[in-house]
Structures are given as structure tokens and as C-alpha cells.
Design a protein around this motif. Structure first.
Motif, PDB file in Angstrom:
ATOM      1  N   UNK A   1      79.811 -96.425 -33.365  1.00  0.00           N
ATOM      2  CA  UNK A   1      79.543 -95.016 -33.655  1.00  0.00           C
ATOM      3  C   UNK A   1      79.004 -94.825 -35.069  1.00  0.00           C
ATOM      4  N   UNK A   2      78.676 -95.929 -35.732  1.00  0.00           N
ATOM      5  CA  UNK A   2      78.249 -95.871 -37.127  1.00  0.00           C
ATOM      6  C   UNK A   2      76.783 -95.458 -37.225  1.00  0.00           C
ATOM      7  N   UNK A   3      76.506 -94.515 -38.139  1.00  0.00           N
ATOM      8  CA  UNK A   3      75.131 -94.098 -38.380  1.00  0.00           C
ATOM      9  C   UNK A   3      74.397 -95.141 -39.224  1.00  0.00           C
ATOM     10  N   UNK A   4      73.072 -95.072 -39.212  1.00  0.00           N
ATOM     11  CA  UNK A   4      72.259 -96.070 -39.927  1.00  0.00           C
ATOM     12  C   UNK A   4      72.568 -96.091 -41.420  1.00  0.00           C
ATOM     13  N   UNK A   5      72.685 -94.905 -42.044  1.00  0.00           N
ATOM     14  CA  UNK A   5      72.956 -94.860 -43.484  1.00  0.00           C
ATOM     15  C   UNK A   5      74.367 -95.361 -43.796  1.00  0.00           C
ATOM     16  N   UNK A   6      75.304 -95.190 -42.844  1.00  0.00           N
ATOM     17  CA  UNK A   6      76.656 -95.701 -43.040  1.00  0.00           C
ATOM     18  C   UNK A   6      76.683 -97.226 -42.935  1.00  0.00           C
ATOM     19  N   UNK A   7      75.864 -97.778 -42.048  1.00  0.00           N
ATOM     20  CA  UNK A   7      75.734 -99.228 -41.957  1.00  0.00           C
ATOM     21  C   UNK A   7      75.207 -99.796 -43.258  1.00  0.00           C
ATOM     22  N   UNK A   8      74.196 -99.138 -43.810  1.00  0.00           N
ATOM     23  CA  UNK A   8      73.613 -99.605 -45.068  1.00  0.00           C
ATOM     24  C   UNK A   8      74.643 -99.548 -46.185  1.00  0.00           C
ATOM     25  N   UNK A   9      75.478 -98.506 -46.187  1.00  0.00           N
ATOM     26  CA  UNK A   9      76.512 -98.377 -47.202  1.00  0.00           C
ATOM     27  C   UNK A   9      77.515 -99.522 -47.109  1.00  0.00           C
ATOM     28  N   UNK A  10      77.977 -99.823 -45.897  1.00  0.00           N
ATOM     29  CA  UNK A  10      78.922-100.923 -45.718  1.00  0.00           C
ATOM     30  C   UNK A  10      78.297-102.263 -46.088  1.00  0.00           C
ATOM     31  N   UNK A  11      77.056-102.455 -45.682  1.00  0.00           N
ATOM     32  CA  UNK A  11      76.388-103.724 -45.933  1.00  0.00           C
ATOM     33  C   UNK A  11      76.203-103.949 -47.427  1.00  0.00           C
TER      34      UNK A  11
END
Length: 350
Positions: free
Chosen positions: A163-173
Motif C-alpha cells: 500500500x506504499x506510495x511511490x514517494x514513500x518508497x523513495x523515502x524509505x529507500x
């Protein structure tokens, strides 16, 4: 009288002018500590070694003049120090230039007591406001730091459930920088009293992270969509297979369960690559395996990936699980324990 004692530096190559202005500052603010310097070079040394908040400096001085001192001071990173140029009318254009360089105000020689106190009061007000703003910023940063773990756990819970948004993925990465091989571990527990489980949630999470530390980086968190599960997202170091780590974890969890009188089950999902940021299938497999613990009560840790000398745990479809459940219920009701043991491949001799 200001409640916050400040450090003041008076800079002038003319001794009489310097000492006269320093004396005026001491009379107006006896609680201040006042230093003196005869040129910009000495002033810079004092400014970088003493707690100076306000500087009154002449412009025309030997060795290093007031403008050069101001530039050097700002270049060194001392942007909070308040610098007031003390000048004569003929040097007014220099004073205007100095304001562009970062001077905070200027006074005209000869300095009048009323003008001096006005400048001091204004600088005090500015300094107090900056200190209050800094304190508020630190408080806000502390609050962010305290809430960050919960926020990251929330993002991980969204990530593993796809359920993770693209910008949230980038933040975690960008925050973790994890690469290479990863796996998801799902954990569940039961106790004689259900309310006791919540007391061991934090201990369970800390135990998992600490045991895995030599082999992997991990984040352990409660799964938002399945409150009964605790989940660990694991990034193996140097692409290790994790067999030794998993064995150590199983031993540690069994020890914890004995000490705390709780039963702990765990299941590993399929490995995945962090570069692809695909993780939900690994969680799905782990949760599906851990839900099968009813059928394998003697096994505390279930794993899709097994070594050559171990038997893999076969996943059951929903229909197969229901069929087995009905058979077990029937065998228990009819006291057909032999059939039940045969079905579960369990020998009384064991």
C-alpha cells in the motif's frame, strides 16, 4: 537589566576610543563580560575563542580593518554574532557596505549613551528571539525524532502490504539505503492469559532485532492489518543465506518463551531483492505459513527455504485446511486418536 548575560567585544585601534566605549557598555550592562581588541586580527581571534554575542568595531584599523574582520567572521561560520560598525560621518558609505556584508547596525562617533543603549536593547531583543526560536526548533526536532520510529513502522506496515506510495518508497529507500537480499519474518505468540501478550510485544521486537544484528539489519514492527502478528523486515548482510541467523533466532525465541511463559511461532517468507522493492509476497507467504501452526504444533519456526536434511513445510489451500480441520474435529469427537495420530504423522513413541 537583561536577564541573559552576554559577551561583548569592543574593537578600535585608538586606545581612548576603545576604552571609552568599553566603559560605557560596562556602565549600561554591568552583568556583561566585555573584551577589547586593537585591530581586526586580534578581534577575530577573540571572537572565535570567547563567547561573544555583540561586537562594536571601528572600520579603519591597521593589520585587519573592520570590513575585513566582518568578512572573515562570517566566513568562519559565526553568523549569529551581532556586529555593530562604529564610524564617523566620512565613513558612512563603508558602513552601508558593511551592512550588506552582514553587519547588524552602526553607530556614529562620538557615540552617545542614548544611541548606545538603543542599539544594545535592540540587539538583546533580537538575540532573545533567536534563542527562543532555536529552543522551539530543538523541541520540534526532538518531537520529530521521537515520532520518527512510529512513522517508519507505519511506512513499513504499508510497504509489506503493498500500500506504499511511490514517494514513500523513495523515502524509505533513501533513509535506510538497504540493498541486496531480504526476507520477511512473521511472528505470533500466545499466553495462558491473552492480556499478557501485549506486555511482551516490545520485548519480542527487541529480542528479534538484537539476535539478528550480527547477520542483518532489521526493522521489527506490529502489522497494522493483522494486529496479532509482529513482522520483521530483514536485510541480510553481504547476501548471506541467513541459516545461522535463523537457528540463533529460533533458540533465542524458545528461550524467551520459556522465561516469559508464552508460546512463540515464527515463519519466514520467500527471499526478495531490495533493489526491486517487492516485499508483499514475502509477507503473504510468511503469514500463510504461520497460520498453519495449528497443523504443526511441534514446529515453532516454519520456513519455505529449507536445507537438504530438512523437510519443507507444504502449504495448504483453504479447502485443504478446512478438510483437515473437519477431520481433526471428527476424530476428537469420536475419540479416534489412532487415526488422528496417523493423519498427523505422530508416533506415541516420540
Amino acid at each position: 537589566m537583561n536577564s541573559i548575560p552576554l559577551g561583548v567585544l569592543v574593537v578600535d585601534d585608538e586606545t581612548r576610543q576603545r576604552r571609552g566605549l568599553a566603559a560605557m557598555v560596562r556602565d549600561l550592562r554591568p552583568e556583561y563580560e566585555v573584551w577589547e581588541a586593537k585591530n581586526g586580527k586580534d578581534a577575530l581571534t577573540i571572537s572565535l575563542s570567547k563567547p561573544i554575542q555583540i561586537v562594536f568595531t571601528d572600520i579603519q584599523m591597521p593589520i585587519m580593518n573592520g570590513l575585513e574582520y566582518l568578512q572573515q567572521l562570517r566566513t568562519s561560520g559565526q553568523h549569529e554574532t551581532k556586529v555593530i560598525l562604529v564610524t564617523v560621518y566620512q565613513e558612512f558609505s563603508y558602513a552601508q557596505q558593511a551592512v550588506r556584508y552582514g553587519a547588524n547596525d552602526y553607530l556614529v562617533k562620538p557615540v552617545q549613551s542614548q544611541k548606545l543603549i538603543e542599539v544594545i536593547q535592540h540587539m538583546e531583543k533580537v538575540i532573545v528571539q533567536e534563542q527562543e526560536a532555536l529552543s522551539e526548533n530543538r523541541t520540534a526536532l526532538n518531537q520529530i525524532e521521537q515520532s520518527m520510529p512510529a512513522f517508519l513502522e507505519h511506512l513499513f506496515s504499508k510497504w509489506v502490504t503493498d500500500k506504499l506510495q511511490a514517494h514513500e518508497k523513495s523515502l524509505l529507500k533513501s533513509h535506510f539505503g538497504w540493498q541486496g537480499l531480504g526476507e520477511v519474518l512473521a511472528l505470533g505468540a500466545s499466553a495462558s492469559r491473552p492480556e499478557d501478550i501485549h506486555e511482551w510485544d516490545s520485548l519480542l521486537r527487541n529480542t528479534v532485532a538484537e539476535i539478528l544484528r550480527p547477520w542483518a539489519s532489521s526493522v521489527v514492527f506490529p502489522l497494522e492489518s493483522h494486529k496479532e502478528h509482529v513482522v520483521a523486515v530483514v536485510n541480510w548482510k553481504d547476501r548471506v543465506e541467513g541459516k545461522e541467523a535463523k537457528s540463533a533466532l529460533q533458540v533465542g525465541l524458545e528461550k524467551m518463551g520459556q522465561q516469559q511463559s508464552i508460546s512463540i511461532w515464527s515463519a519466514w517468507g520467500q527471499p526478495f531483492d531490495f533493489d526491486e522493492m517487492q516485499i508483499s509476497q514475502s509477507l503473504e507467504k510468511a503469514v500463510r505459513l504461520i497460520s498453519m501452526r495449528f497443523y504443526t504444533p511441534h514446529i515453532r519456526c516454519l520456513d519455505l527455504v529449507v536445507s537438504d536434511d530438512e523437510q519443507p513445510v507444504q502449504e495448504m489451500s483453504a479447502h485443504e485446511q478446512m478438510t483437515n480441520l473437519k477431520f481433526i474435529e471428527s476424530a476428537i469427537s469420536n475419540e479416534e486418536t489412532d487415526q488422528l495420530l496417523d493423519r498427523c504423522n505422530i508416533s506415541l513413541d516420540e
